[in-house]
Design an enzyme around this catalytic site. Structure first.
Site, PDB file in Angstrom:
ATOM      1  N   LYS A 182     -21.111 -59.378  44.332  1.00 35.89           N
ATOM      2  CA  LYS A 182     -22.238 -59.331  43.404  1.00 35.89           C
ATOM      3  C   LYS A 182     -22.271 -60.631  42.600  1.00 35.89           C
ATOM      4  O   LYS A 182     -21.396 -60.888  41.786  1.00 35.89           O
ATOM      5  CB  LYS A 182     -22.134 -58.147  42.432  1.00 35.89           C
ATOM      6  CG  LYS A 182     -23.488 -57.921  41.759  1.00 35.89           C
ATOM      7  CD  LYS A 182     -23.426 -57.207  40.440  1.00 35.89           C
ATOM      8  CE  LYS A 182     -23.237 -58.098  39.256  1.00 35.89           C
ATOM      9  NZ  LYS A 182     -24.325 -59.047  38.978  1.00 35.89           N
ATOM     10  N   GLU A 257     -10.090 -63.438  36.868  1.00 35.52           N
ATOM     11  CA  GLU A 257     -10.196 -64.832  36.404  1.00 35.52           C
ATOM     12  C   GLU A 257     -11.113 -64.807  35.193  1.00 35.52           C
ATOM     13  O   GLU A 257     -12.331 -64.693  35.330  1.00 35.52           O
ATOM     14  CB  GLU A 257     -10.806 -65.710  37.502  1.00 35.52           C
ATOM     15  CG  GLU A 257     -10.011 -65.745  38.800  1.00 35.52           C
ATOM     16  CD  GLU A 257      -8.846 -66.723  38.760  1.00 35.52           C
ATOM     17  OE1 GLU A 257      -8.510 -67.235  37.673  1.00 35.52           O
ATOM     18  OE2 GLU A 257      -8.259 -66.961  39.829  1.00 35.52           O
ATOM     19  N   CYS A 291     -14.950 -72.041  32.534  1.00 40.86           N
ATOM     20  CA  CYS A 291     -13.811 -71.269  32.019  1.00 40.86           C
ATOM     21  C   CYS A 291     -12.694 -72.201  31.606  1.00 40.86           C
ATOM     22  O   CYS A 291     -11.999 -71.971  30.628  1.00 40.86           O
ATOM     23  CB  CYS A 291     -13.321 -70.309  33.084  1.00 40.86           C
ATOM     24  SG  CYS A 291     -12.925 -71.134  34.628  1.00 40.86           S
ATOM     25  N   GLU A 386     -13.795 -68.330  22.998  1.00 40.01           N
ATOM     26  CA  GLU A 386     -14.485 -69.167  23.966  1.00 40.01           C
ATOM     27  C   GLU A 386     -15.943 -69.326  23.530  1.00 40.01           C
ATOM     28  O   GLU A 386     -16.659 -68.336  23.404  1.00 40.01           O
ATOM     29  CB  GLU A 386     -14.411 -68.459  25.315  1.00 40.01           C
ATOM     30  CG  GLU A 386     -14.838 -69.305  26.454  1.00 40.01           C
ATOM     31  CD  GLU A 386     -14.679 -68.557  27.767  1.00 40.01           C
ATOM     32  OE1 GLU A 386     -15.043 -67.363  27.820  1.00 40.01           O
ATOM     33  OE2 GLU A 386     -14.205 -69.170  28.724  1.00 40.01           O
TER      34      GLU A 386
HETATM   35  P1  NAD Z   1     -19.647 -61.559  32.219  1.00 37.30           P
HETATM   36  O1  NAD Z   1     -18.311 -60.919  32.123  1.00 37.30           O
HETATM   37  O2  NAD Z   1     -20.696 -61.122  31.290  1.00 37.30           O
HETATM   38  O3  NAD Z   1     -20.258 -61.398  33.678  1.00 37.30           O
HETATM   39  C1  NAD Z   1     -19.537 -61.767  34.827  1.00 37.30           C
HETATM   40  C2  NAD Z   1     -19.993 -60.925  35.997  1.00 37.30           C
HETATM   41  O4  NAD Z   1     -19.726 -59.564  35.684  1.00 37.30           O
HETATM   42  C3  NAD Z   1     -21.488 -60.999  36.273  1.00 37.30           C
HETATM   43  O5  NAD Z   1     -21.692 -60.920  37.661  1.00 37.30           O
HETATM   44  C4  NAD Z   1     -22.028 -59.748  35.603  1.00 37.30           C
HETATM   45  O6  NAD Z   1     -23.213 -59.293  36.203  1.00 37.30           O
HETATM   46  C5  NAD Z   1     -20.890 -58.802  35.844  1.00 37.30           C
HETATM   47  N1  NAD Z   1     -20.820 -57.685  34.871  1.00 37.30           N
HETATM   48  C6  NAD Z   1     -21.269 -57.652  33.592  1.00 37.30           C
HETATM   49  N2  NAD Z   1     -21.038 -56.440  33.049  1.00 37.30           N
HETATM   50  C7  NAD Z   1     -20.410 -55.708  33.989  1.00 37.30           C
HETATM   51  C8  NAD Z   1     -19.890 -54.389  34.033  1.00 37.30           C
HETATM   52  N3  NAD Z   1     -19.963 -53.569  32.985  1.00 37.30           N
HETATM   53  N4  NAD Z   1     -19.285 -53.962  35.171  1.00 37.30           N
HETATM   54  C9  NAD Z   1     -19.174 -54.778  36.236  1.00 37.30           C
HETATM   55  N5  NAD Z   1     -19.666 -56.046  36.273  1.00 37.30           N
HETATM   56  C10 NAD Z   1     -20.270 -56.502  35.157  1.00 37.30           C
HETATM   57  O7  NAD Z   1     -19.332 -63.106  32.105  1.00 37.30           O
HETATM   58  P2  NAD Z   1     -20.394 -64.279  32.095  1.00 37.30           P
HETATM   59  O8  NAD Z   1     -20.879 -64.414  30.707  1.00 37.30           O
HETATM   60  O9  NAD Z   1     -21.350 -64.105  33.205  1.00 37.30           O
HETATM   61  O10 NAD Z   1     -19.458 -65.499  32.501  1.00 37.30           O
HETATM   62  C11 NAD Z   1     -18.802 -66.248  31.598  1.00 37.30           C
HETATM   63  C12 NAD Z   1     -17.351 -65.860  31.533  1.00 37.30           C
HETATM   64  O11 NAD Z   1     -16.737 -66.047  32.805  1.00 37.30           O
HETATM   65  C13 NAD Z   1     -16.586 -66.741  30.587  1.00 37.30           C
HETATM   66  O12 NAD Z   1     -15.726 -65.975  29.823  1.00 37.30           O
HETATM   67  C14 NAD Z   1     -15.819 -67.656  31.524  1.00 37.30           C
HETATM   68  O13 NAD Z   1     -14.669 -68.208  30.972  1.00 37.30           O
HETATM   69  C15 NAD Z   1     -15.526 -66.767  32.656  1.00 37.30           C
HETATM   70  N6  NAD Z   1     -15.207 -67.532  33.855  1.00 37.30           N
HETATM   71  C16 NAD Z   1     -13.923 -67.562  34.275  1.00 37.30           C
HETATM   72  C17 NAD Z   1     -13.567 -68.321  35.393  1.00 37.30           C
HETATM   73  C18 NAD Z   1     -12.139 -68.379  35.858  1.00 37.30           C
HETATM   74  O14 NAD Z   1     -11.918 -68.762  36.979  1.00 37.30           O
HETATM   75  N7  NAD Z   1     -11.162 -68.024  35.033  1.00 37.30           N
HETATM   76  C19 NAD Z   1     -14.561 -69.027  36.086  1.00 37.30           C
HETATM   77  C20 NAD Z   1     -15.879 -68.961  35.634  1.00 37.30           C
HETATM   78  C21 NAD Z   1     -16.187 -68.194  34.512  1.00 37.30           C
END
Ligand code: NAD
Length: 483
Positions: A182, A257, A291, A386
């Site tokens: 997804k 991650e 991230c 963050e």
């Molecule tokens: P998010 O957690 O809001 O969303 C990430 C994914 O989870 C999206 O696909 C979203 O649709 C899905 N999601 C949201 N709510 C959900 C739920 N209740 N159940 C299942 N899936 C759900 O994060 P974001 O704002 O999209 O991304 C930014 C975050 O991602 C930051 O914290 C960043 O640091 C992190 N990130 C980490 C890495 C890494 O490798 N460590 C890489 C990229 C981004």
């Protein structure tokens, strides 16, 4: 490589649908895909629900035994072919990625290249990934097999959609698993396009399935689905916690991650010009929405003013604009994200060295100026949480002990950089700083397809990238034969 003429279904129809069992599958509802540079809609996206996720998991399950039985050599050839197709279609993928995320075209093109590199790397790796022979007792022949887990669910973030896709899908497929992925709500199009290309190059239908939709709907349904055998999640720590809970309910392994608050630790004997260059790129790349962005500057008090002056010059030289004009810095992914960044900066305290607001010369869009704030209290929200924007917070230290305390003083531990010409100090600190990757005199946000990557503490657990990822997507079976 030249770009192919065939375009994606989404490009033709303006609707991005799920891609399941080798076909486009519209859901009962849709939502709008918003261009962050203008705030206007650029198409509709299928809003998948639990039924669509269920169909995708059944398709992946049906395809898995055949895919696992396919010789590694053949799987490798198909993954190499997909890498070539990604490169051949990089013009279209670059445009889709830039429109969805707002990122400059050059960065989006890099993301396409890195996505292709993941498929090449794991295609080559799987050809020589074997179990062990354990000759410990002459009366037994003992060996291990690395077996695929089955169906791997994957939920990824919007900041590097194509890279995150390649990072999860390539090792999972290489090891004989099938995948349901997804993409983030905001950035669905490149995932669907690459899944189309996978079928075009001969990867069997059902091996790679994409469900589009909203996190709390399609994402939650996927994470909780009893038919998956592994869940990989890239996103925020808050949602990561709910994914870990769902994985625990189904007793399946998870790789999480999550976020970061990565420090650059700069000593007086460092090359300050090099440090300024890498620190600038490490926080401004992708408008700070990385991230592993180096978002905290911990600098020795003796060189703090000198380094801040260099950084101010570098930050102020940055060209800001829509991704389509290929500037240095594009908009944030959404107006919501822009508001969040502003709120952090308003409550920051300290001294604004440069930036601190949305640029006044651009009227619309989710832009934010490259910002440096010095003298920030290490316990302030902006120094602990963050921000996910082009914002660097600076703090000073006097002793090495103090530097380590500051570096380890957040709940995150994803990456770190140490800037010094003292080799002993570099290694001493590399051991003491809590982070999944430590750079010395360099920095690459999320650097290296080949280097294992992942977090400690609230940055998550498990490792992706490099050969370690092959172990994450397989389980060891030990066979013990009495001779
Ligand atoms: P998010 O957690 O809001 O969303 C990430 C994914 O989870 C999206 O696909 C979203 O649709 C899905 N999601 C949201 N709510 C959900 C739920 N209740 N159940 C299942 N899936 C759900 O994060 P974001 O704002 O999209 O991304 C930014 C975050 O991602 C930051 O914290 C960043 O640091 C992190 N990130 C980490 C890495 C890494 O490798 N460590 C890489 C990229 C981004």
């Amino acid at each position: 490589m030249s770009n192919t003429a065939v375009e994606s279904e989404a490009t033709r129809t303006g609707v991005t649908t799920a891609f399941i069992g080798g076909k486009h599958v519209p859901a009962s509802g849709t939502y709008q895909n918003i261009d962050p540079a203008t705030g206007t809609a650029i198409g509709e996206v299928s809003r998948c629900g639990a039924e669509d996720v269920d169909y995708a998991v059944s398709s992946a399950r049906a395809a898995q035994p055949g895919w696992a039985a396919t010789k590694p050599e053949v799987r490798a050839d198909l993954l190499q072919a997909l890498a070539a197709a990604i490169l051949a279609n990089s013009d279209e993928l670059t445009r889709l990625e830039s429109e969805d995320t707002g990122k400059p075209l050059t960065q989006a093109r890099t993301d396409a290249t890195v996505a292709a590199r993941y498929f090449t790397f794991y295609a080559r790796a799987i050809d020589s990934y074997y179990g062990l022979s354990l000759p410990v007792d002459e009366s037994f022949h003992v060996y291990t097999r690395r077996e695929p887990l089955g169906v791997c669910g994957s939920i990824i973030a919007w900041n590097y959609p194509m890279q995150l896709f390649g990072r999860a899908v390539a090792p999972a497929l290489a090891t004989g698993n099938t995948v349901v992925i997804k993409p983030a709500d905001e950035t669905p199009r490149t995932a669907v396009r690459i899944a189309e290309l996978a079928v075009d190059v001969g990867i069997p239908a059902g091996v790679l399935n994409v469900v589009t939709g909203i996190g709390a709907e399609a994402g939650a349904a996927l994470a909780a689905h009893p038919g998956i055998n592994h869940i990989g999640f890239v996103g925020s720590t808050t949602v990561g916690t709910s994914i870990a809970t769902a994985a625990a309910q189904n007793l399946i392994p998870a790789v999480l991650e999550l976020g970061g608050k990565s420090p650059h630790i700069v000593f007086p004997d460092a090359d300050l010009d090099q440090a300024a260059l890498f620190i600038t790129k490490g926080i401004l790349q992708n408008a700070g929405q990385t991230c592993s962005a180096g978002s905290r500057l911990l600098v020795h008090a003796d060189v703090a003013e000198d380094l801040l002056a260099k950084l101010k010059d570098a930050f102020e030289a940055v060209r800001i604009g829509p991704g389509s004009q290929d500037p240095d810095l594009g908009p944030l992914v959404s107006l919501k994200q822009q508001k969040r960044v502003s709120a952090f900066v308003e409550g920051a305290g300290g001294r604004i060295i440069t930036g601190g607001q949305a640029p006044t010369h651009i009227e619309a869009g989710a832009f934010f100026e490259p910002t440096i704030i010095a003298g920030v209290d290490p316990t302030a929200d902006i120094a602990q949480q963050e921000v996910f924007g082009p914002v660097l917070v600076a703090m000073t230290f006097i002793s090495e002990e103090e530097a380590v305390g500051l570096a380890n003083g957040t709940e995150y531990a994803l990456m770190a950089a140490i800037w010094t010409s003292d080799v002993s100090r570099a290694h001493r600190l590399a051991a003491r700083v809590q982070a999944g990757q430590v750079y010395v005199n360099a920095y690459g946000a999320g650097g290296g397809v080949e280097y294992p990557f992942g977090g400690f503490k609230k940055s998550g657990y498990g490792r992706e990238k490099g050969l370690e990822s092959l172990n994450a997507y397989t389980a060891t079976k030990t066979v013990i034969v009495k001779l």
